[in-house]
Design a protein around this motif. Structure first.
Motif, PDB file in Angstrom:
ATOM      1  N   ALA A   8      -0.701   5.818  13.971  1.00  0.00           N
ATOM      2  CA  ALA A   8      -0.118   6.448  12.778  1.00  0.00           C
ATOM      3  C   ALA A   8       1.092   5.669  12.276  1.00  0.00           C
ATOM      4  O   ALA A   8       1.258   5.483  11.068  1.00  0.00           O
ATOM      5  CB  ALA A   8       0.273   7.893  13.090  1.00  0.00           C
ATOM      6  N   ILE A   9       1.927   5.204  13.183  1.00  0.00           N
ATOM      7  CA  ILE A   9       3.095   4.406  12.779  1.00  0.00           C
ATOM      8  C   ILE A   9       2.640   3.109  12.134  1.00  0.00           C
ATOM      9  O   ILE A   9       3.166   2.699  11.098  1.00  0.00           O
ATOM     10  CB  ILE A   9       4.022   4.139  13.985  1.00  0.00           C
ATOM     11  CG1 ILE A   9       4.654   5.445  14.459  1.00  0.00           C
ATOM     12  CG2 ILE A   9       5.098   3.124  13.611  1.00  0.00           C
ATOM     13  CD1 ILE A   9       5.390   5.315  15.780  1.00  0.00           C
ATOM     14  N   ALA A  10       1.639   2.463  12.731  1.00  0.00           N
ATOM     15  CA  ALA A  10       1.124   1.210  12.168  1.00  0.00           C
ATOM     16  C   ALA A  10       0.534   1.437  10.779  1.00  0.00           C
ATOM     17  O   ALA A  10       0.767   0.650   9.860  1.00  0.00           O
ATOM     18  CB  ALA A  10       0.080   0.610  13.102  1.00  0.00           C
ATOM     19  N   GLN A  11      -0.204   2.519  10.602  1.00  0.00           N
ATOM     20  CA  GLN A  11      -0.794   2.821   9.298  1.00  0.00           C
ATOM     21  C   GLN A  11       0.277   3.110   8.255  1.00  0.00           C
ATOM     22  O   GLN A  11       0.151   2.686   7.104  1.00  0.00           O
ATOM     23  CB  GLN A  11      -1.749   4.007   9.402  1.00  0.00           C
ATOM     24  CG  GLN A  11      -3.053   3.666  10.067  1.00  0.00           C
ATOM     25  CD  GLN A  11      -3.976   4.871  10.190  1.00  0.00           C
ATOM     26  OE1 GLN A  11      -3.610   5.986   9.837  1.00  0.00           O
ATOM     27  NE2 GLN A  11      -5.168   4.637  10.700  1.00  0.00           N
ATOM     28  N   SER A  12       1.329   3.806   8.649  1.00  0.00           N
ATOM     29  CA  SER A  12       2.389   4.122   7.681  1.00  0.00           C
ATOM     30  C   SER A  12       3.142   2.870   7.243  1.00  0.00           C
ATOM     31  O   SER A  12       3.719   2.843   6.162  1.00  0.00           O
ATOM     32  CB  SER A  12       3.358   5.149   8.263  1.00  0.00           C
ATOM     33  OG  SER A  12       4.135   4.579   9.288  1.00  0.00           O
ATOM     34  N   CYS A  13       3.120   1.838   8.072  1.00  0.00           N
ATOM     35  CA  CYS A  13       3.771   0.564   7.733  1.00  0.00           C
ATOM     36  C   CYS A  13       2.780  -0.448   7.160  1.00  0.00           C
ATOM     37  O   CYS A  13       3.145  -1.600   6.920  1.00  0.00           O
ATOM     38  CB  CYS A  13       4.418  -0.039   8.973  1.00  0.00           C
ATOM     39  SG  CYS A  13       5.704   0.952   9.708  1.00  0.00           S
ATOM     40  N   LEU A  85       3.988  -4.326  17.085  1.00  0.00           N
ATOM     41  CA  LEU A  85       4.592  -3.419  16.115  1.00  0.00           C
ATOM     42  C   LEU A  85       6.115  -3.402  16.237  1.00  0.00           C
ATOM     43  O   LEU A  85       6.822  -3.397  15.240  1.00  0.00           O
ATOM     44  CB  LEU A  85       4.028  -2.005  16.279  1.00  0.00           C
ATOM     45  CG  LEU A  85       4.402  -0.987  15.215  1.00  0.00           C
ATOM     46  CD1 LEU A  85       4.000  -1.467  13.820  1.00  0.00           C
ATOM     47  CD2 LEU A  85       3.747   0.344  15.520  1.00  0.00           C
ATOM     48  N   SER A  86       6.617  -3.444  17.459  1.00  0.00           N
ATOM     49  CA  SER A  86       8.078  -3.453  17.631  1.00  0.00           C
ATOM     50  C   SER A  86       8.685  -4.755  17.125  1.00  0.00           C
ATOM     51  O   SER A  86       9.788  -4.756  16.589  1.00  0.00           O
ATOM     52  CB  SER A  86       8.456  -3.194  19.087  1.00  0.00           C
ATOM     53  OG  SER A  86       8.016  -4.244  19.920  1.00  0.00           O
ATOM     54  N   GLN A  91      12.148  -7.190  12.941  1.00  0.00           N
ATOM     55  CA  GLN A  91      12.346  -8.252  11.960  1.00  0.00           C
ATOM     56  C   GLN A  91      12.859  -7.720  10.624  1.00  0.00           C
ATOM     57  O   GLN A  91      13.385  -8.475   9.826  1.00  0.00           O
ATOM     58  CB  GLN A  91      11.046  -9.026  11.736  1.00  0.00           C
ATOM     59  CG  GLN A  91      10.663  -9.895  12.912  1.00  0.00           C
ATOM     60  CD  GLN A  91       9.313 -10.548  12.710  1.00  0.00           C
ATOM     61  OE1 GLN A  91       8.651 -10.342  11.694  1.00  0.00           O
ATOM     62  NE2 GLN A  91       8.894 -11.329  13.673  1.00  0.00           N
ATOM     63  N   THR A  92      12.692  -6.447  10.401  1.00  0.00           N
ATOM     64  CA  THR A  92      13.184  -5.854   9.155  1.00  0.00           C
ATOM     65  C   THR A  92      14.513  -5.170   9.424  1.00  0.00           C
ATOM     66  O   THR A  92      14.776  -4.689  10.522  1.00  0.00           O
ATOM     67  CB  THR A  92      12.180  -4.833   8.582  1.00  0.00           C
ATOM     68  OG1 THR A  92      12.017  -3.788   9.519  1.00  0.00           O
ATOM     69  CG2 THR A  92      10.843  -5.481   8.290  1.00  0.00           C
ATOM     70  N   GLU A  93      15.349  -5.148   8.435  1.00  0.00           N
ATOM     71  CA  GLU A  93      16.696  -4.603   8.596  1.00  0.00           C
ATOM     72  C   GLU A  93      16.678  -3.124   8.907  1.00  0.00           C
ATOM     73  O   GLU A  93      17.426  -2.646   9.765  1.00  0.00           O
ATOM     74  CB  GLU A  93      17.510  -4.853   7.327  1.00  0.00           C
ATOM     75  CG  GLU A  93      18.954  -4.440   7.451  1.00  0.00           C
ATOM     76  CD  GLU A  93      19.730  -4.793   6.213  1.00  0.00           C
ATOM     77  OE1 GLU A  93      20.667  -4.051   5.894  1.00  0.00           O
ATOM     78  OE2 GLU A  93      19.416  -5.793   5.553  1.00  0.00           O
TER      79      GLU A  93
END
Length: 97
Positions: A8-13, A85-86, A91-93
């Motif tokens: 779910a986290i991967a899909q939301s990103c 995923l981590s 890598q993003t702020e």
């Protein structure tokens, strides 16, 4: 449930795991190796590994031993996906894309 949460986290990103596909199905989730060949982690190509163990099976049964080995591979693959995923999140702020 961990597989469902990670998926779910991967899909939301809008993130896709490199070489793996998580198939969340509640207590019977699986993870599939997508790349061809055999990797350094010992995965067979295009194989589905279970992220669960059936405790009703006989411990001394050779089939159960194979299931344990597949479960161990699934757990390693899950950790690879979690690491991917981590890495993207770090890598993003803000942790968002």
């Amino acid at each position: 449930l961990s597989a469902m949460l990670l998926s779910a986290i991967a899909q939301s990103c809008a993130f896709e795991f490199a070489g793996f596909q998580i198939k969340p199905m509640g207590a019977r989730s699986n993870i599939q190796r997508l790349l061809g060949g055999k990797s350094a982690l010992g995965f067979r190509s295009s194989t589905v590994y279970p992220l669960y163990l059936d405790p009703a099976r006989n411990v001394f049964n050779s089939v159960f031993k194979n299931r344990v080995e597949d479960f161990n591979k699934a757990m390693r693959a899950f950790l690879v996906c979690l690491s991917q995923l981590s890495d993207v999140a770090l890598q993003t702020e803000t942790g968002r894309n």
